[in-house]
Design a protein around this motif. Structure first.
Motif, PDB file in Angstrom:
ATOM      1  N   GLU A 130      39.811  50.485  38.218  1.00 32.13           N
ATOM      2  CA  GLU A 130      38.556  50.886  37.593  1.00 32.13           C
ATOM      3  C   GLU A 130      37.879  49.685  36.943  1.00 32.13           C
ATOM      4  N   PHE A 131      38.666  48.869  36.238  1.00 28.73           N
ATOM      5  CA  PHE A 131      38.120  47.678  35.584  1.00 28.73           C
ATOM      6  C   PHE A 131      37.566  46.704  36.617  1.00 28.73           C
ATOM      7  N   ASP A 140      36.490  47.401  39.676  1.00 32.66           N
ATOM      8  CA  ASP A 140      35.278  47.980  40.263  1.00 32.66           C
ATOM      9  C   ASP A 140      34.088  47.834  39.322  1.00 32.66           C
ATOM     10  N   GLU A 141      34.322  48.094  38.021  1.00 34.10           N
ATOM     11  CA  GLU A 141      33.248  47.979  37.037  1.00 34.10           C
ATOM     12  C   GLU A 141      32.787  46.523  36.915  1.00 34.10           C
ATOM     13  N   HIS A 142      33.761  45.617  36.867  1.00 29.79           N
ATOM     14  CA  HIS A 142      33.422  44.194  36.761  1.00 29.79           C
ATOM     15  C   HIS A 142      32.661  43.733  38.003  1.00 29.79           C
ATOM     16  N   HIS A 194      30.803  45.532  39.950  1.00 27.99           N
ATOM     17  CA  HIS A 194      29.468  46.136  39.878  1.00 27.99           C
ATOM     18  C   HIS A 194      28.580  45.335  38.919  1.00 27.99           C
ATOM     19  N   GLU A 195      29.121  44.942  37.762  1.00 28.03           N
ATOM     20  CA  GLU A 195      28.353  44.148  36.792  1.00 28.03           C
ATOM     21  C   GLU A 195      27.961  42.796  37.384  1.00 28.03           C
ATOM     22  N   GLU A 247      25.155  43.347  39.867  1.00 26.95           N
ATOM     23  CA  GLU A 247      23.895  43.581  39.159  1.00 26.95           C
ATOM     24  C   GLU A 247      23.324  42.277  38.607  1.00 26.95           C
TER      25      GLU A 247
END
Length: 104
Positions: free
Chosen positions: A13-14, A16-18, A20-21, A24
């Motif tokens: 999860e971390f 994937d979030e990283h 994505h950031e 962006e």
């Protein structure tokens, strides 16, 4: 499900979030770079147009130095030619400017 599986899911999860950031941030940087490039190209076109207007007005190349008091007239002539050329190149912006003046 054991503790290792839970830790592994949290790491995924971390990650994937990283990711994505980071994506962006890269998209924003690319957009800013594109906007900056467009801005610089437009400025260069304006400078080119101003140079052409000065040439058309006769204030380039082998022109004699301006006498005191001639600068204002020369600048007005160049600006009028520049404005006319600009209206031909971007008539929509000229129309918007006219509308703003009408509102005043």
């Amino acid at each position: 499900m054991n503790a290792n599986d839970h830790d592994h899911d949290h790491e995924d999860e971390f990650d994937d979030e990283h990711e994505h950031e980071v994506e962006e941030a890269l998209e924003e940087a690319l957009e800013l770079d594109t906007q900056s490039q467009i801005f610089l190209e437009m400025r260069q076109q304006n400078l080119d147009l101003l140079r052409i207007a000065a040439e058309v007005a006769g204030y380039s190349g082998g022109h004699q130095p301006l006498r005191p008091g001639d600068m204002k007239g020369a600048m007005k002539t160049i600006w009028e030619i520049y404005s006319e050329f600009y209206a031909w190149i971007d008539p929509e912006e000229t129309d918007e400017d006219d509308e703003e003046e009408d509102d005043l």
